[in-house]
Design a protein around this motif. Sequence first.
Motif, short mmCIF file in Angstrom:
data_model
loop_
_atom_site.label_atom_id
_atom_site.label_comp_id
_atom_site.label_asym_id
_atom_site.label_seq_id
_atom_site.Cartn_x
_atom_site.Cartn_y
_atom_site.Cartn_z
N PHE A 36 0.86 -1.19 0.00
CA PHE A 36 0.00 0.00 0.00
C PHE A 36 0.89 1.24 0.00
O PHE A 36 1.74 1.39 0.89
CB PHE A 36 -0.88 0.05 1.25
N VAL A 37 0.70 2.09 -0.99
CA VAL A 37 1.50 3.32 -1.07
C VAL A 37 0.55 4.48 -1.34
O VAL A 37 -0.30 4.42 -2.24
CB VAL A 37 2.57 3.23 -2.17
N THR A 38 0.67 5.51 -0.54
CA THR A 38 -0.21 6.66 -0.70
C THR A 38 0.56 7.95 -0.37
O THR A 38 1.73 7.90 0.01
CB THR A 38 -1.46 6.52 0.20
N ALA A 39 -0.11 9.06 -0.54
CA ALA A 39 0.52 10.35 -0.22
C ALA A 39 -0.54 11.31 0.31
O ALA A 39 -1.72 11.21 -0.01
CB ALA A 39 1.16 10.94 -1.48
N THR A 40 -0.07 12.20 1.13
CA THR A 40 -0.92 13.29 1.59
C THR A 40 -0.04 14.52 1.79
O THR A 40 1.13 14.50 1.40
CB THR A 40 -1.71 12.92 2.88
N VAL A 41 -0.60 15.56 2.37
CA VAL A 41 0.19 16.78 2.55
C VAL A 41 1.22 16.55 3.67
O VAL A 41 1.08 15.64 4.49
CB VAL A 41 -0.70 17.98 2.93
N HIS A 42 2.22 17.41 3.69
CA HIS A 42 3.17 17.38 4.81
C HIS A 42 2.52 18.13 5.97
O HIS A 42 1.92 19.19 5.78
CB HIS A 42 4.48 18.08 4.40
N PRO A 43 2.62 17.58 7.19
CA PRO A 43 1.97 18.29 8.31
C PRO A 43 2.45 19.73 8.51
O PRO A 43 1.70 20.56 9.02
CB PRO A 43 2.32 17.43 9.54
N SER A 44 3.66 20.05 8.05
CA SER A 44 4.12 21.44 8.20
C SER A 44 3.25 22.40 7.39
O SER A 44 3.11 23.57 7.75
CB SER A 44 5.59 21.58 7.82
N SER A 45 2.67 21.90 6.28
CA SER A 45 1.80 22.78 5.47
C SER A 45 0.53 23.13 6.25
O SER A 45 -0.05 24.20 6.06
CB SER A 45 1.47 22.13 4.13
N ILE A 46 0.08 22.22 7.11
CA ILE A 46 -1.12 22.50 7.92
C ILE A 46 -0.78 23.60 8.94
O ILE A 46 -1.56 24.52 9.16
CB ILE A 46 -1.58 21.22 8.64
N LEU A 47 0.41 23.50 9.49
CA LEU A 47 0.83 24.50 10.49
C LEU A 47 0.99 25.88 9.85
O LEU A 47 0.87 26.90 10.53
CB LEU A 47 2.15 24.07 11.14
N ARG A 48 1.24 25.90 8.55
CA ARG A 48 1.42 27.19 7.86
C ARG A 48 0.11 27.77 7.34
O ARG A 48 0.11 28.80 6.66
CB ARG A 48 2.38 27.03 6.68
N ALA A 49 -1.01 27.13 7.63
CA ALA A 49 -2.32 27.62 7.15
C ALA A 49 -2.51 29.08 7.59
O ALA A 49 -2.06 29.47 8.66
CB ALA A 49 -3.44 26.74 7.69
N PRO A 50 -3.18 29.88 6.74
CA PRO A 50 -3.24 31.32 7.01
C PRO A 50 -4.10 31.71 8.21
O PRO A 50 -3.93 32.79 8.75
CB PRO A 50 -3.83 31.89 5.71
N ASP A 51 -5.03 30.84 8.63
CA ASP A 51 -5.87 31.20 9.78
C ASP A 51 -6.31 29.93 10.50
O ASP A 51 -6.14 28.82 10.00
CB ASP A 51 -7.10 32.00 9.32
N ASP A 52 -6.89 30.11 11.68
CA ASP A 52 -7.24 28.98 12.55
C ASP A 52 -8.25 28.04 11.89
O ASP A 52 -8.15 26.82 12.01
CB ASP A 52 -7.82 29.48 13.88
N GLU A 53 -9.24 28.63 11.22
CA GLU A 53 -10.29 27.80 10.63
C GLU A 53 -9.70 26.91 9.51
O GLU A 53 -10.00 25.72 9.43
CB GLU A 53 -11.43 28.68 10.09
N THR A 54 -8.87 27.49 8.67
CA THR A 54 -8.24 26.70 7.59
C THR A 54 -7.38 25.59 8.21
O THR A 54 -7.39 24.45 7.75
CB THR A 54 -7.35 27.60 6.70
N ARG A 55 -6.68 25.94 9.26
CA ARG A 55 -5.82 24.95 9.93
C ARG A 55 -6.66 23.80 10.48
O ARG A 55 -6.30 22.64 10.36
CB ARG A 55 -5.03 25.64 11.06
N ARG A 56 -7.81 24.16 11.08
CA ARG A 56 -8.69 23.13 11.64
C ARG A 56 -9.20 22.20 10.54
O ARG A 56 -9.18 20.97 10.68
CB ARG A 56 -9.88 23.79 12.37
#
Length: 195
Positions: free
Chosen positions: A155-175
């Motif tokens: 099984f091989v898959t991909a998703t975003v890097h968690p650091s990109s979530i931390l860089r979200a522009p605001d709290d709601e986007t991050r959530r």
Amino acid sequence: MLPVLREAAAGCRACDLWKRGTQTVFGEGARHATVMFVGEQPGNDEDLAGHPFVGPAGKLLDKALAEVGVDRKQAYVTNVVKHFKWEPRGKRRIHAKPNAQEIHACRPWLEAEIALVHPKVIVCLGATAAQALLGKKFRVSQQRGEFVSSPLAPFVTATVHPSSILRAPDDETRRVERQRFVEDMKKVAQALASA
Ligand code: SF4
């Protein structure tokens, strides 16, 4: 064998990034981990500590795994490139994207890790890891969470890097982004259960 590999990688000079990073940050985890997470490269915290995924992004990953019931001890975490590439900005060291030559030079280390750990599931975190392992045409934005056929693991898959979530522009986007990430980890948990 993993400790031997780690020791050899500590002296790697196969590209110029060893001059910039503090140390080689090799992968870590169980010798027979069932799931391997592959990021782009160590960040500032990882470079200083000498361990992968120990900074805020690693903590986000750990929490998401705990939420979906994946034991962190089941996992091996590593990066496509084992030295931190950075550029100075004032007193700070800012992440710089590794180029194709650097990714190519570092690839044998990752291939050796995959061969030794032999995970059932490989999860690429972010576009650099996804394109390095799944090909240039792979688009994380469109194909995240999909399992693709690969000789690397069942099984091989991909998703975003968690650091990109931390860089979200605001709290709601991050959530919202964090929740999407947890959904992707649920699929990983299901694959592990069926493997
Ligand atoms: S980034 Fe990889 S290939 Fe380049 S020196 Fe470090 S360990 Fe070697």
